[in-house]
Design an enzyme around this catalytic site. Structure first.
Site, short mmCIF file in Angstrom:
data_model
loop_
_atom_site.label_atom_id
_atom_site.label_comp_id
_atom_site.label_asym_id
_atom_site.label_seq_id
_atom_site.Cartn_x
_atom_site.Cartn_y
_atom_site.Cartn_z
N VAL A 120 0.91 -1.09 0.00
CA VAL A 120 -0.05 -0.04 0.01
C VAL A 120 0.83 1.20 -0.09
CG1 VAL A 120 -2.03 1.30 1.24
CG2 VAL A 120 -1.64 -1.33 1.35
N SER A 121 0.58 2.18 -0.89
CA SER A 121 1.07 3.70 -0.70
C SER A 121 2.54 3.36 -1.32
CB SER A 121 1.16 4.16 0.53
OG SER A 121 1.65 5.44 0.62
N SER A 122 3.76 3.55 -0.68
CA SER A 122 4.98 3.40 -0.92
C SER A 122 5.23 1.98 -1.22
CB SER A 122 5.91 3.83 0.09
OG SER A 122 7.19 3.76 -0.33
N PHE A 125 -1.88 -1.02 -3.95
CA PHE A 125 -2.79 -0.15 -3.54
C PHE A 125 -2.35 1.26 -3.34
CE2 PHE A 125 -4.11 -4.42 -2.25
CZ PHE A 125 -5.53 -4.34 -2.11
N HIS A 184 -6.36 8.56 0.25
CA HIS A 184 -5.03 7.92 0.08
C HIS A 184 -4.99 6.59 1.13
CE1 HIS A 184 -0.84 7.13 -1.14
NE2 HIS A 184 -0.72 6.90 0.11
#
Length: 313
Positions: free
Chosen positions: A144-146, A168, A282
């Site tokens: 997820v994210s980074s 994601f 986010h």
């Protein structure tokens, strides 16, 4: 990633609050032996269930910015699912102490066997496959994210290692490319880097020149209200991977309200699908059942999805 104070708030938003949802039977273990080339000194943590399957699959789960391996471990159900289905989970830990984001920008990490964080993670995979007699045809990555950005990097730089990925709230492979390991691309984050599918595909293929083998299948998720990594990044991921995988530019099927009400699933073919999460920021929720199904990780027989058995989806 970001080093400029003006970006600190924005980068800080990449840190996702993770609920303690893991009910794993065993503890997360740190691997301290020399496991191979690790030029940026990525930390290596692993979860090994008591009852491993024969020739176990391997799942790589990189954490989000401002997190660590233990956050990815406690913030999802993958270790608990590993207890049930007998696969191994690798939880890498970013060496970037400034913000704990992943190196998704350097020329090294964006190149096959070039270095950077991605090589350290792949060395972990190679070590685990050897030590536990793992299935080299069933290696997967999700984050997820980074962690999603690193998932894109791993599949782009190492198509010979991974069978599939699930990202994601990430960005396309190469979107953050810049001069160094800690590059923050505001243009990418805010959706200003827009390329054609052919342009994105050329970036992916340049990571491993001459590679003609299997390309990992991919699924991507993004919230329509994401103000950290803007929703345009979903469109760029779609263009990138559908072109790399030789799929149509438009979905061949759309499914509403799946796996969550308000989310729309778009299927472009057997090797790529996207999910647009209406109104979601986010901080997008992990969807372990959907990821598990995509990887076919609940399968413990001889006909599971793999690099060499692409018929099962």
């Amino acid at each position: 990633m970001a080093r400029l104070s003006a970006l600190s708030v924005l980068v800080g938003a990449l840190s996702l609050p993770l609920a303690l949802v893991n009910a794993a039977a065993n503890q997360l273990e740190k691997v301290t032996v020399n496991f191979g080339s690790n030029p940026t000194n990525v930390g290596f943590y692993i979860y090994v269930p008591t009852n491993l399957t024969s020739n176990p699959p391997v799942l790589v789960n990189p954490h989000a910015c401002h997190g660590q391996a233990s956050d990815a471990f406690t913030g999802s159900q993958y270790a608990t699912l590993a207890d049930e289905y007998g696969f191994i989970v690798i939880y890498p830990d970013s060496p970037n102490e400034a913000d704990k984001c992943w190196d998704v920008s350097s020329s090294q990490t964006l190149s096959h066997n070039g270095g950077g964080d991605s090589l350290g993670i792949v060395s972990m995979v190679r070590y685990v496959l050897n030590k536990y007699n793992g299935d080299a045809n069933r290696v997967f990555a999700t984050g997820v994210s980074s962690g999603a950005m690193m998932t894109n990097v791993l599949l782009g730089s190492y198509p010979d290692v991974f069978a599939a990925g699930s990202a994601f709230a990430g960005v396309a492979f190469g979107c953050f490319a810049g001069d160094g390991y800690g590059v923050w691309s505001d243009d990418c984050a805010t959706g200003k880097i827009i390329k054609t599918g052919k342009e994105w595909a050329a970036i992916v293929k340049a990571a491993y020149p001459g590679y003609k083998g299997y390309r990992p299948k991919m699924q991507v998720f993004h919230g329509t209200a994401d103000t950290v990594l803007y929703p345009q990044n979903l469109q760029e991921e779609i263009k990138e991977w559908t072109t790399v995988l030789g799929l149509p530019k438009s979905p061949i099927k759309t499914v509403l309200n799946t796996p969550v009400s308000g989310w729309t699933k778009s299927i472009y073919g057997p090797t790529f699908e996207s999910y647009s999460a209406e109104g979601v920021p986010h901080n997008i929720a992990n969807q372990e059942p959907t990821v598990m199904a995509w990887f076919d990780l609940a399968c413990t027989g001889t006909k599971c999805f793999s690099r060499t058995n692409c018929e099962r989806h």
